[in-house]
Write a protein that holds these residues in place. Structure first.
Motif: not given
Length: 156
Positions: A13, A17-18, A20-21
């Motif tokens: 997860a 998230e990384d 996506r950033r």
């Protein structure tokens, strides 16, 4: 669920998230290539330290944030030089390079010829170099390739 599985799920997860950033920052570079962008500001957008951001960006996209930015700038410069309405200096400034020398060096490194030669060659042909390709495919084919990315067969 076991502890190891929960930990793996948490790491996955965090990795997503990384990513996506990082994609959000890459999109910002694509949009704002002509603005002054620095790694520290981009890293803040990704909520990462500059070092971690640079390593993660290279791992995700295959090149450093600065190299990615310069490739976008050179791609845009190639398009502007093909049109032929601006001087090389004006093109350099239009794509966000404050130094004509740095722009010319990077352009030559990526394209293989200096910007003035590229402009002259494009003006001489006076046509679209890829008339039968869809624009999205032509952009991919015409993307500048760094010397170190080129395979051994293409080096002289």
């Amino acid at each position: 669920m076991t502890g190891a599985t929960e930990a793996d799920a948490g790491r996955e997860a965090a990795r997503l998230e990384d990513l996506r950033r990082l994609r959000r920052v890459r999109d910002r570079i694509d949009r704002e290539y002509a603005l002054p962008l620095d790694v520290e500001a981009l890293a803040r957008d990704a909520c990462m330290s500059a070092g971690h951001f640079s390593r993660a960006f290279r791992r995700a996209f295959g090149e450093s944030p600065y190299s990615y930015l310069m490739t976008r700038r050179i791609e845009r410069a190639m398009a502007l030089l093909r049109v032929g309405e601006l001087t090389v200096t004006e093109v350099s400034l239009a794509v966000g390079c404050s130094s004509l020398g740095t722009f010319s060096t990077r352009f030559t490194e990526l394209v293989g010829v200096p910007p003035s030669v590229y402009r002259r060659e494009q003006a001489a042909t006076g046509r679209d170099p890829y008339p039968t390709l869809a624009p999205c495919v032509a952009k991919r084919v015409a993307r500048p390739v760094r010397n170190r990315e080129a395979g051994p067969a293409s080096r002289s």
